[in-house]
Motif scaffolding. Structure first.
Motif, PDB file in Angstrom:
ATOM      1  N   LEU A 121      13.031 -57.304 -41.037  1.00 39.66           N
ATOM      2  CA  LEU A 121      12.289 -56.828 -42.211  1.00 39.66           C
ATOM      3  C   LEU A 121      12.468 -55.332 -42.460  1.00 39.66           C
ATOM      4  CD1 LEU A 121       8.877 -58.757 -41.926  1.00 39.66           C
ATOM      5  CD2 LEU A 121      11.024 -59.513 -42.948  1.00 39.66           C
ATOM      6  N   ASN A 122      13.389 -54.684 -41.746  1.00 47.87           N
ATOM      7  CA  ASN A 122      13.616 -53.254 -41.936  1.00 47.87           C
ATOM      8  C   ASN A 122      14.469 -53.053 -43.195  1.00 47.87           C
ATOM      9  OD1 ASN A 122      13.680 -50.511 -41.519  1.00 47.87           O
ATOM     10  ND2 ASN A 122      15.070 -50.586 -39.771  1.00 47.87           N
ATOM     11  N   PRO A 123      13.944 -52.421 -44.242  1.00 49.02           N
ATOM     12  CA  PRO A 123      14.683 -52.317 -45.502  1.00 49.02           C
ATOM     13  C   PRO A 123      15.988 -51.536 -45.359  1.00 49.02           C
ATOM     14  CG  PRO A 123      12.361 -51.773 -45.808  1.00 49.02           C
ATOM     15  CD  PRO A 123      12.603 -51.827 -44.325  1.00 49.02           C
ATOM     16  N   ASP A 124      17.022 -51.993 -46.061  1.00 53.00           N
ATOM     17  CA  ASP A 124      18.280 -51.259 -46.100  1.00 53.00           C
ATOM     18  C   ASP A 124      18.036 -49.851 -46.627  1.00 53.00           C
ATOM     19  OD1 ASP A 124      19.622 -53.462 -45.208  1.00 53.00           O
ATOM     20  OD2 ASP A 124      20.377 -54.073 -47.176  1.00 53.00           O
ATOM     21  N   GLY A 125      18.798 -48.905 -46.060  1.00 49.71           N
ATOM     22  CA  GLY A 125      18.683 -47.519 -46.491  1.00 49.71           C
ATOM     23  C   GLY A 125      17.648 -46.722 -45.731  1.00 49.71           C
ATOM     24  N   THR A 126      16.865 -47.396 -44.882  1.00 48.95           N
ATOM     25  CA  THR A 126      15.885 -46.689 -44.057  1.00 48.95           C
ATOM     26  C   THR A 126      16.436 -46.524 -42.646  1.00 48.95           C
ATOM     27  OG1 THR A 126      14.742 -48.729 -43.401  1.00 48.95           O
ATOM     28  CG2 THR A 126      14.003 -47.649 -45.425  1.00 48.95           C
ATOM     29  N   GLY A 127      15.675 -45.906 -41.761  1.00 49.53           N
ATOM     30  CA  GLY A 127      16.159 -45.606 -40.414  1.00 49.53           C
ATOM     31  C   GLY A 127      16.153 -46.818 -39.496  1.00 49.53           C
ATOM     32  N   TRP A 128      17.232 -46.976 -38.730  1.00 48.37           N
ATOM     33  CA  TRP A 128      17.367 -48.027 -37.720  1.00 48.37           C
ATOM     34  C   TRP A 128      16.352 -47.774 -36.607  1.00 48.37           C
ATOM     35  CZ3 TRP A 128      19.857 -52.492 -37.720  1.00 48.37           C
ATOM     36  CH2 TRP A 128      20.221 -53.121 -36.512  1.00 48.37           C
ATOM     37  N   VAL A 129      15.696 -48.833 -36.128  1.00 53.07           N
ATOM     38  CA  VAL A 129      14.671 -48.686 -35.099  1.00 53.07           C
ATOM     39  C   VAL A 129      15.300 -48.764 -33.707  1.00 53.07           C
ATOM     40  CG1 VAL A 129      12.568 -49.661 -34.090  1.00 53.07           C
ATOM     41  CG2 VAL A 129      12.849 -49.586 -36.589  1.00 53.07           C
ATOM     42  N   VAL A 130      15.028 -47.772 -32.874  1.00 57.21           N
ATOM     43  CA  VAL A 130      15.456 -47.719 -31.476  1.00 57.21           C
ATOM     44  C   VAL A 130      14.203 -47.564 -30.618  1.00 57.21           C
ATOM     45  CG1 VAL A 130      17.706 -46.746 -32.072  1.00 57.21           C
ATOM     46  CG2 VAL A 130      15.795 -45.209 -31.545  1.00 57.21           C
ATOM     47  N   ARG A 131      14.387 -47.538 -29.309  1.00 56.76           N
ATOM     48  CA  ARG A 131      13.232 -47.439 -28.423  1.00 56.76           C
ATOM     49  C   ARG A 131      13.415 -46.333 -27.380  1.00 56.76           C
ATOM     50  NH1 ARG A 131      11.311 -53.720 -27.196  1.00 56.76           N
ATOM     51  NH2 ARG A 131      10.727 -54.173 -29.346  1.00 56.76           N
ATOM     52  N   SER A 132      12.284 -45.729 -27.005  1.00 59.77           N
ATOM     53  CA  SER A 132      12.284 -44.749 -25.910  1.00 59.77           C
ATOM     54  C   SER A 132      11.417 -45.249 -24.780  1.00 59.77           C
ATOM     55  CB  SER A 132      11.773 -43.388 -26.399  1.00 59.77           C
ATOM     56  OG  SER A 132      10.375 -43.428 -26.658  1.00 59.77           O
ATOM     57  N   TRP A 133      11.752 -44.767 -23.583  1.00 60.35           N
ATOM     58  CA  TRP A 133      10.973 -45.065 -22.372  1.00 60.35           C
ATOM     59  C   TRP A 133      10.556 -43.757 -21.713  1.00 60.35           C
ATOM     60  CZ3 TRP A 133      14.046 -48.657 -24.350  1.00 60.35           C
ATOM     61  CH2 TRP A 133      13.723 -50.018 -24.154  1.00 60.35           C
ATOM     62  N   LEU A 134       9.319 -43.710 -21.247  1.00 61.51           N
ATOM     63  CA  LEU A 134       8.823 -42.645 -20.385  1.00 61.51           C
ATOM     64  C   LEU A 134       8.309 -43.316 -19.122  1.00 61.51           C
ATOM     65  CD1 LEU A 134       7.855 -39.763 -19.653  1.00 61.51           C
ATOM     66  CD2 LEU A 134       5.723 -40.293 -20.883  1.00 61.51           C
ATOM     67  N   GLU A 135       8.990 -43.065 -17.992  1.00 64.10           N
ATOM     68  CA  GLU A 135       8.555 -43.663 -16.723  1.00 64.10           C
ATOM     69  C   GLU A 135       7.265 -42.999 -16.253  1.00 64.10           C
ATOM     70  OE1 GLU A 135       9.969 -46.286 -14.968  1.00 64.10           O
ATOM     71  OE2 GLU A 135      11.038 -46.490 -16.881  1.00 64.10           O
ATOM     72  N   LEU A 136       6.342 -43.803 -15.762  1.00 69.80           N
ATOM     73  CA  LEU A 136       5.017 -43.303 -15.410  1.00 69.80           C
ATOM     74  C   LEU A 136       4.746 -43.332 -13.917  1.00 69.80           C
ATOM     75  CD1 LEU A 136       3.009 -44.996 -18.306  1.00 69.80           C
ATOM     76  CD2 LEU A 136       3.747 -42.605 -18.156  1.00 69.80           C
ATOM     77  N   SER A 196      14.915 -44.170 -36.694  1.00 70.08           N
ATOM     78  CA  SER A 196      15.940 -43.121 -36.634  1.00 70.08           C
ATOM     79  C   SER A 196      15.739 -42.142 -37.790  1.00 70.08           C
ATOM     80  CB  SER A 196      17.338 -43.735 -36.706  1.00 70.08           C
ATOM     81  OG  SER A 196      17.595 -44.541 -35.584  1.00 70.08           O
ATOM     82  N   SER A 197      15.710 -40.864 -37.451  1.00 68.37           N
ATOM     83  CA  SER A 197      15.454 -39.815 -38.443  1.00 68.37           C
ATOM     84  C   SER A 197      15.925 -38.489 -37.871  1.00 68.37           C
ATOM     85  CB  SER A 197      13.957 -39.735 -38.755  1.00 68.37           C
ATOM     86  OG  SER A 197      13.243 -39.250 -37.619  1.00 68.37           O
ATOM     87  N   PRO A 198      16.054 -37.443 -38.700  1.00 71.93           N
ATOM     88  CA  PRO A 198      16.390 -36.121 -38.170  1.00 71.93           C
ATOM     89  C   PRO A 198      15.394 -35.640 -37.125  1.00 71.93           C
ATOM     90  CG  PRO A 198      16.718 -36.162 -40.547  1.00 71.93           C
ATOM     91  CD  PRO A 198      16.047 -37.458 -40.184  1.00 71.93           C
ATOM     92  N   VAL A 199      14.125 -36.001 -37.252  1.00 77.48           N
ATOM     93  CA  VAL A 199      13.117 -35.574 -36.268  1.00 77.48           C
ATOM     94  C   VAL A 199      13.448 -36.146 -34.900  1.00 77.48           C
ATOM     95  CG1 VAL A 199      10.693 -35.765 -35.588  1.00 77.48           C
ATOM     96  CG2 VAL A 199      11.288 -35.280 -37.964  1.00 77.48           C
ATOM     97  N   ILE A 200      13.746 -37.450 -34.839  1.00 75.39           N
ATOM     98  CA  ILE A 200      14.066 -38.082 -33.566  1.00 75.39           C
ATOM     99  C   ILE A 200      15.410 -37.585 -33.044  1.00 75.39           C
ATOM    100  CG2 ILE A 200      14.491 -40.278 -32.410  1.00 75.39           C
ATOM    101  CD1 ILE A 200      11.556 -39.696 -33.177  1.00 75.39           C
ATOM    102  N   ASP A 201      16.368 -37.390 -33.924  1.00 78.98           N
ATOM    103  CA  ASP A 201      17.666 -36.860 -33.503  1.00 78.98           C
ATOM    104  C   ASP A 201      17.516 -35.481 -32.869  1.00 78.98           C
ATOM    105  OD1 ASP A 201      20.589 -37.232 -33.470  1.00 78.98           O
ATOM    106  OD2 ASP A 201      20.597 -35.502 -34.812  1.00 78.98           O
TER     107      ASP A 201
END
Length: 217
Positions: A121-136, A196-201
């Motif tokens: 359901l992620n619209p074309d032209g928007t940022g691709w979704v990726v994931r981050s991990w923070l080990e605790l 995905s966005s300039p902020v995350i990059d």
């Protein structure tokens, strides 16, 4: 058809430097409300942000949404430092949750290699979704993130050693992945879906530390 992170183009992942922010008490992840939800092994998840703000581990698409626009759940009150960590990055987040992974053998872990479904359901032209991990939590030295380009080809494999404070970003819809955690105690990590966005990059670029990478095969 989606905006991608250039830094992930070559390998599909980025190993960051360790988290150096304010200390996060183990009480935050130990006291969370966990739900039984199996993914990549014997797991339970504590949703911090979900599609509706309810304690729900289901995909956002079950509510007609892409994995963006996460709404904080009641678990945020128990883990305010984890919420601040996510908010301080500044990007658009979707699912935010803590995983509790019980110990397994290497072969058990490899049988759980999987791809995520982040962009339904992620619209074309928007940022691709990726994931981050923070080990605790403190884990055994042998705990590793296993990534493969080809699920059945060990020569395409990369292993990333894990320890408290380790930060990793992965395109988990591209790379087969699983964590092998031999124990003896459960392993905890914060997982966040990011658009995905300039902020995350810029965040990844500012903290990337490729010297911590270990490749095999």
């Amino acid at each position: 058809m989606h905006r991608r992170l250039e830094i992930l183009a070559k390998t599909g992942y980025a190993v960051l430097g360790d988290y150096r922010g304010p200390a996060i008490s183990p009480r935050e992840w130990e006291r969370l409300e966990y739900l039984e939800w199996k993914s990549g092994g014997d797991t339970n998840f504590a949703p911090l942000a979900s599609a509706t703000g309810e304690l729900d581990c289901r995909g956002f698409w079950d509510h007609g949404k892409p994995d963006k626009g996460g709404i904080w759940t009641s678990n945020r009150e128990i883990a305010p430092s984890l919420a601040r960590y996510v908010e301080s990055i500044g990007g658009e987040y979707g699912r935010v949750r803590v995983i509790k992974l019980n110990p397994s053998s290497e072969q058990e872990a490899l049988r759980c290699l999987h791809l995520d479904d982040n962009n339904r359901l992620n619209p074309d032209g928007t940022g691709w979704v990726v994931r981050s991990w923070l080990e605790l939590a403190d884990t055994a030295d042998q705990t590793v993130f296993i990534l493969r380009e080809d699920k059945n080809d060990p020569s395409t494999e990369t292993r990333i050693p894990l320890h408290p404070g380790k930060q990793v970003v992965i395109d988990t819809e591209r790379l087969w992945h699983v964590v092998w955690h031999p124990g003896p105690k459960p392993r905890y990590a914060l997982i966040t879906s990011w658009e995905s966005s300039p902020v995350i990059d810029n965040w990844i670029t500012s903290q990337a530390d490729p010297t911590q990478l270990v490749s095999v095969g």
